[in-house]
Design an enzyme around this catalytic site. Structure first.
Site, short mmCIF file in Angstrom:
data_model
loop_
_atom_site.label_atom_id
_atom_site.label_comp_id
_atom_site.label_asym_id
_atom_site.label_seq_id
_atom_site.Cartn_x
_atom_site.Cartn_y
_atom_site.Cartn_z
N TYR A 62 0.80 -1.23 0.00
CA TYR A 62 0.00 0.00 0.00
C TYR A 62 0.83 1.28 0.00
O TYR A 62 0.27 2.37 -0.05
CB TYR A 62 -0.94 0.00 1.21
CG TYR A 62 -1.95 -1.14 1.17
CD1 TYR A 62 -2.89 -1.21 0.15
CD2 TYR A 62 -1.95 -2.14 2.14
CE1 TYR A 62 -3.80 -2.24 0.09
CE2 TYR A 62 -2.86 -3.18 2.09
CZ TYR A 62 -3.79 -3.23 1.06
OH TYR A 62 -4.69 -4.25 1.00
N HIS A 94 -8.55 2.03 -5.64
CA HIS A 94 -7.76 1.06 -4.86
C HIS A 94 -6.29 1.38 -5.04
O HIS A 94 -5.82 1.51 -6.18
CB HIS A 94 -8.05 -0.38 -5.29
CG HIS A 94 -9.47 -0.74 -5.08
ND1 HIS A 94 -9.98 -0.96 -3.82
CD2 HIS A 94 -10.50 -0.85 -5.94
CE1 HIS A 94 -11.28 -1.20 -3.94
NE2 HIS A 94 -11.62 -1.13 -5.20
C1 DQA Z 1 -7.69 -1.82 -1.06
C2 DQA Z 1 -7.76 -3.27 -1.59
C3 DQA Z 1 -8.69 -4.12 -0.72
O1 DQA Z 1 -8.71 -5.45 -1.21
C4 DQA Z 1 -8.19 -4.13 0.71
O2 DQA Z 1 -9.06 -4.88 1.52
C5 DQA Z 1 -7.95 -2.77 1.26
C6 DQA Z 1 -7.32 -1.77 0.41
C7 DQA Z 1 -6.67 -0.98 -1.84
O3 DQA Z 1 -6.71 0.23 -1.69
O4 DQA Z 1 -5.82 -1.53 -2.56
O5 DQA Z 1 -8.24 -2.49 2.42
O6 DQA Z 1 -8.97 -1.23 -1.24
#
Ligand code: DQA
Length: 144
Positions: free
Chosen positions: A24, A98
């Protein structure tokens, strides 16, 4: 009138910066908020995070009076019909964001139950995805 844009972050996104930085990135949600405010000084942002699904539904309803909404629902993406239905009812431009490329990860992350209720989806661009989402929302609000 200044465009008013909602940027909503769902469950677990308050831990950004500490949470799996290899997936992330190292920016916190505050850093992302600052990036947006610096890049789009003309925008009045409602930048929010919650770990409570019902509270998120309330935020989505509030965005009815806005120029558009960008939402990263976190894990709710994959199973929350409640968020789908709230988004479906909202009549402003909407983008799902995402940070990670959900299609290159676990199988269950490939499915989004909210995507059918939004106009556009940005995946895998990290914090830049939020900037792209806001740029799109502003382009849509120019046309309205
Ligand atoms: C997310 C991807 C989702 O699968 C995950 O549960 C998240 C973050 C992303 O920003 O890549 O909490 O939304």
């Amino acid at each position: 009138m200044a465009p008013r844009v909602f940027v909503l972050n769902g469950v677990n996104l308050g831990t950004l910066g500490r949470r799996r930085p290899e997936v992330y990135g190292t920016l916190t949600l505050n850093d992302i908020e600052k990036l947006l405010r610096d890049e789009f000084p003309e925008v009045e942002f409602e930048f929010r995070q919650t770990d409570h699904e019902g509270e998120m539904v309330g935020f989505i309803r509030e965005a009815a009076e806005s120029s558009g909404l960008a939402i990263n629902p976190g894990a709710w993406t994959h199973y929350s019909y409640a968020l789908h239905d709230a988004l479906e009812t909202l009549d402003v431009p909407k983008v799902e964001v995402h940070l990670s490329n959900v299609h290159a990860r676990e199988e269950w992350r490939r499915r989004s139950v909210v995507s059918p209720a939004v106009d556009a989806v940005v995946v895998g661009m990290g914090a830049l995805g939020y900037q792209a989402a806001v740029a799109y929302l502003l382009s849509r609000s120019d046309r309205r």
